[in-house]
Enzyme design. Structure first.
Site, short mmCIF file in Angstrom:
data_model
loop_
_atom_site.label_atom_id
_atom_site.label_comp_id
_atom_site.label_asym_id
_atom_site.label_seq_id
_atom_site.Cartn_x
_atom_site.Cartn_y
_atom_site.Cartn_z
N ASN A 213 -7.28 25.94 51.09
CA ASN A 213 -6.29 25.03 51.10
C ASN A 213 -4.79 25.42 51.64
O ASN A 213 -4.73 26.40 52.04
CB ASN A 213 -6.02 24.62 49.44
N LYS A 292 -24.48 32.49 60.54
CA LYS A 292 -23.66 31.26 61.04
C LYS A 292 -24.66 30.26 61.22
O LYS A 292 -25.82 30.25 61.70
CB LYS A 292 -23.01 31.30 62.41
N LYS A 346 -1.94 19.21 31.31
CA LYS A 346 -2.61 20.38 32.05
C LYS A 346 -2.19 21.60 31.17
O LYS A 346 -2.99 22.39 30.72
CB LYS A 346 -2.04 20.80 33.48
O1 C5P Z 1 -6.91 23.01 37.15
P1 C5P Z 1 -5.93 23.18 38.23
O2 C5P Z 1 -6.13 23.77 39.45
O3 C5P Z 1 -5.11 22.04 38.53
O4 C5P Z 1 -4.75 24.07 37.53
C1 C5P Z 1 -3.70 24.72 38.15
C2 C5P Z 1 -3.49 26.01 37.49
O5 C5P Z 1 -4.64 27.00 36.86
C3 C5P Z 1 -2.62 27.17 38.32
O6 C5P Z 1 -1.79 27.85 37.40
C4 C5P Z 1 -3.72 27.81 38.81
O7 C5P Z 1 -3.38 28.98 39.29
C5 C5P Z 1 -4.93 27.83 37.76
N1 C5P Z 1 -6.22 27.97 38.22
C6 C5P Z 1 -7.01 29.02 37.99
N2 C5P Z 1 -8.34 29.12 38.30
C7 C5P Z 1 -8.89 27.99 38.83
C8 C5P Z 1 -8.33 26.77 39.08
C9 C5P Z 1 -6.78 26.99 38.50
O8 C5P Z 1 -6.34 30.40 37.34
N3 C5P Z 1 -10.07 28.11 38.99
#
Ligand code: C5P
Length: 405
Positions: A213, A292, A346
């Site tokens: 990303n 690949k 969240k």
């Molecule tokens: O669930 P979401 O990705 O929207 O949440 C964002 C928060 O959760 C951020 O602090 C991100 O670093 C953390 N996160 C995580 N592990 C994941 C997904 C998100 O620690 N698999």
């Protein structure tokens, strides 16, 4: 807050090839709105002229204790009384020896000795050949100078002007400016051990492809830098980004979400604060092909199936130490709309005391950001500013909320 703004720095140059880096340092400090008064030893003037440093600092350079320009003819007193700090860069082996002995037969060592030590700190950026650096006399002198109250900023390692390789190079101008800013930072996190994730993760499809990303890691790196400046011991678990490691921060590089979880699990026992700034991929390809995936010419496209990645933040937040209040957890939310609503939801879902919302598309890759802090009491905006400034503000907020170790 720009920690160098308004600070008056006496920058002393002793003799060494690294004098050329001091010119860049003057530019960085003045750009950060510090005023710089340059003082040079005779040896330093063999390497770089006062003309260059006067032009860059916008102030006449001093080089002699017999300089009659000051009305009272006491340059060593006047210069050292006005300073917020005296920084010697480069600091030669000879100059360290002079400081250790309290010599004062030329202006720079004289003003170091004459400075009011309780309010004008002395910081040293040593620079010399590796053998000179390793010599017991140099190390003995340096230990003495540090015991007398000076701050040793340390040396770099690598190629030296003499053609040898090893310890003793002067730190780069940017590193010295960063150390100086850190020195002036309020020590709000002394004794805290901070674990932080930053950057994107990369989830492999095959050996040459993957899904990632747009996270640049800049916000997380800025927080790591600010927390270290505030006195915390910082471990930074970084996804694949090309950012330099902030000075004094321990970095663990990872690639995938599962690597990141493993690294975090290896460190969380020792941490007192966990900040999850990483943009962790929510899903990964169910199958990572060994070789690949090739086009077969038929026009058929491969289909990808996904599985969910572990939620690192939620796991840490549910750990016994976090539940017992020994590990303060901070989450981030990168949203594209309805920031407050999403951030509140969240925070509840992740079970963290503090959640920091930001608008992802408006900040990914940028040097500035705007944050929304959401906790049990409500919410607070940190308006648009550089990520470094926001990081300092966030560190101050965290310091008020988490338990002192
Ligand atoms: O669930 P979401 O990705 O929207 O949440 C964002 C928060 O959760 C951020 O602090 C991100 O670093 C953390 N996160 C995580 N592990 C994941 C997904 C998100 O620690 N698999």
């Amino acid at each position: 807050m720009n920690l160098l703004a308004g600070k008056h720095i006496v920058l002393g140059l002793s003799g060494g090839v690294a004098c050329y880096k001091a010119a860049e340092l003057v530019r960085l400090l003045t750009r950060a709105q510090a005023t710089v008064q340059v003082v040079m030893t005779e040896a330093a003037q063999q390497f770089i002229t006062p003309v260059t440093l006067q032009a860059l600092s916008g102030r006449p350079v001093y080089g002699s204790q017999w300089d009659a320009r000051p009305d009272n003819n006491m340059a060593h007193i006047n210069l050292s009384r006005q300073a917020d700090a005296v920084l010697i860069a480069p600091c030669s082996a000879d100059f360290i020896a002079r400081l250790a002995q309290g010599r004062c037969d030329e202006l720079l060592s004289l003003l170091c000795l004459a400075r009011p030590a309780e309010r004008v700190p002395l910081l040293l950026a040593p620079a010399m050949n590796r053998e000179m650096w390793a010599h017991p006399a140099t190390q003995r002198n340096l230990a003495q100078v540090v015991q007398d109250g000076a701050v040793n900023l340390g040396v770099g390692c690598g190629e030296q002007a003499c053609g040898e390789t090893g310890d003793g190079r002067m730190l780069e101008a940017e590193e010295i400016a960063e150390e100086l800013a850190a020195f002036f930072s309020p020590k709000l996190l002394t004794g805290q051990r901070l674990l932080i994730t930053a950057g994107p993760t990369f989830e492999a499809i095959d050996p040459v492809r993957g899904i990632t990303n747009l996270s640049s890691g800049k916000m997380g790196f800025a927080i790591a830098r600010a927390a270290r400046a505030a006195g915390a011991q910082v471990t930074l678990v970084a996804g694949p980004v090309h950012l330099p490691t902030p000075r004094g921060v321990r970095r663990i590089n990872v690639v995938s979400a599962r690597n990141m979880l493993e690294a975090v699990e290896g460190q969380w026992d020792a941490a007192s604060i966990f900040i999850a700034t990483a943009a962790v991929a929510d899903w990964r390809p169910a199958h990572n092909a060994e070789h690949k995936i090739k086009k077969d010419g038929s026009g058929a496209v491969p289909s990808l199936n996904f599985v969910e990645n572990p939620d690192i933040l939620a796991r840490v937040a549910q750990s016994p130490r976090a539940q017992a209040g020994e590990l303060f957890c901070v989450g981030f939310a990168a949203e594209s709309e309805n920031l407050l609503q999403h951030a509140q939801a969240k925070r509840a879902r992740k079970g963290v005391p503090l959640l920091v919302g930001n608008i992802g598309p408006a900040t990914f890759g940028q040097d500035d950001n705007a944050l929304l802090l959401v906790d049990a009491q409500g919410h607070r905006e940190l308006p648009r500013a550089s990520k470094q400034i926001l990081a300092q503000q966030l560190v101050a907020e965290i310091a008020t909320r988490c338990r002192r170790p």
